[in-house]
Design an enzyme around this catalytic site. Structure first.
Site, PDB file in Angstrom:
ATOM      1  N   LEU A 171       4.402  70.326  69.440  1.00 32.37           N
ATOM      2  CA  LEU A 171       4.547  68.893  69.682  1.00 32.37           C
ATOM      3  C   LEU A 171       5.947  68.418  69.316  1.00 32.37           C
ATOM      4  O   LEU A 171       6.514  67.549  69.987  1.00 32.37           O
ATOM      5  CB  LEU A 171       3.490  68.104  68.912  1.00 32.37           C
ATOM      6  CG  LEU A 171       2.197  67.846  69.695  1.00 32.37           C
ATOM      7  CD1 LEU A 171       1.328  69.097  69.732  1.00 32.37           C
ATOM      8  CD2 LEU A 171       1.405  66.690  69.097  1.00 32.37           C
ATOM      9  N   VAL A 209       1.024  76.056  64.402  1.00 35.28           N
ATOM     10  CA  VAL A 209       1.700  76.374  65.661  1.00 35.28           C
ATOM     11  C   VAL A 209       1.838  75.121  66.522  1.00 35.28           C
ATOM     12  O   VAL A 209       2.899  74.849  67.099  1.00 35.28           O
ATOM     13  CB  VAL A 209       0.946  77.491  66.418  1.00 35.28           C
ATOM     14  CG1 VAL A 209       1.581  77.730  67.784  1.00 35.28           C
ATOM     15  CG2 VAL A 209       0.945  78.784  65.614  1.00 35.28           C
ATOM     16  N   CYS A 210       0.781  74.352  66.596  1.00 32.04           N
ATOM     17  CA  CYS A 210       0.800  73.141  67.423  1.00 32.04           C
ATOM     18  C   CYS A 210       1.783  72.102  66.882  1.00 32.04           C
ATOM     19  O   CYS A 210       2.369  71.337  67.656  1.00 32.04           O
ATOM     20  CB  CYS A 210      -0.598  72.546  67.530  1.00 32.04           C
ATOM     21  SG  CYS A 210      -1.753  73.612  68.435  1.00 32.04           S
ATOM     22  N   THR A 211       1.973  72.085  65.579  1.00 30.36           N
ATOM     23  CA  THR A 211       2.951  71.171  64.996  1.00 30.36           C
ATOM     24  C   THR A 211       4.341  71.466  65.548  1.00 30.36           C
ATOM     25  O   THR A 211       5.094  70.554  65.919  1.00 30.36           O
ATOM     26  CB  THR A 211       2.953  71.291  63.467  1.00 30.36           C
ATOM     27  OG1 THR A 211       1.674  70.887  62.964  1.00 30.36           O
ATOM     28  CG2 THR A 211       4.032  70.410  62.836  1.00 30.36           C
TER      29      THR A 211
END
Length: 218
Positions: free
Chosen positions: A49, A44-46
């Site tokens: 960002l 999810v964080c990929t």
């Protein structure tokens, strides 16, 4: 230490992908968006960002800087950035903090102050609370705080919308209503008398004595 809106954003010095920074000095006289992540190489964080990398020019246009944080070494951030560009189609140009000693996460109340250890051996699950967004104003005060669950990607278009509202209402004696976006009507704050409102916002509309609307100033 608990944090509230209008508290001074805790200052810190940290290692980032763009060298060592002092947070308050780095902010300068503009706005800053600090957004944190529980672990590098998480799905999810990929996407988050990568999206922030795509829309960074919109923040720059508003005088706001982006800075990411993850409880992993800077060297890992550099490797992760390659994956982000490959999968999301955008290069990360903003700095990312390597918070290996958990110092910034604790300072911003994302982890308990007495949390033991370092980033070594920690997982995204143990860092679940490190998924926050802080907007900091030119006065170094916290203007917004959000914390999301790991399974829900953050809506960074909403962060842009809030920033637009904050910058508008900092200049004019207005507030923005539900679901407001650029160009929509705004609300005149209760502190403004009708007499003063006539001068500042000629032709304003009174829906209720406490609810007066006008065209967006500026």
């Amino acid at each position: 230490m608990s944090l509230r809106i209008n508290d001074t954003a805790p200052d810190f010095t940290a290692n980032t992908t763009q060298g060592t920074i002092n947070f308050h000095e780095w902010i300068g006289d503009g706005w800053a968006i600090l957004f944190s992540h529980p672990k590098d190489f998480t799905p999810v964080c990929t996407t988050e960002l990568g999206y922030m990398a795509k829309i960074e020019p919109e923040f720059t246009r508003r005088g706001a800087k982006l800075i990411g944080l993850s409880i992993d070494p800077v060297e890992n951030h550099d490797k992760w950035a390659v994956d982000i560009e490959e999968t999301q189609g955008a290069k990360v140009n903003y700095p990312m903090i390597g918070d290996t000693d958990l110092a910034v996460a604790k300072l911003y109340n994302m982890l308990p102050a007495d949390e033991a250890g370092t980033s070594e051996g920690r997982t995204a699950a143990t860092n679940a609370t490190v998924r926050s967004v802080f907007i900091v104003g030119p006065d170094k005060k916290i203007k917004l705080m959000l914390t999301y669950p790991m399974t829900t990607g953050r809506n960074f278009d909403e962060i842009l919308r809030v920033l637009d509202s904050m910058q508008l209402t900092a200049k004019h004696k207005v507030a923005t209503p539900v679901n407001w976006k650029q160009g929509d009507d705004v609300i005149i704050t209760p502190a403004v008398t009708n007499e003063d409102a006539e001068k500042a916002f000629p032709g304003f509309k009174t829906i209720k004595p406490y609810l007066r609307t006008t065209k967006q100033p500026g």
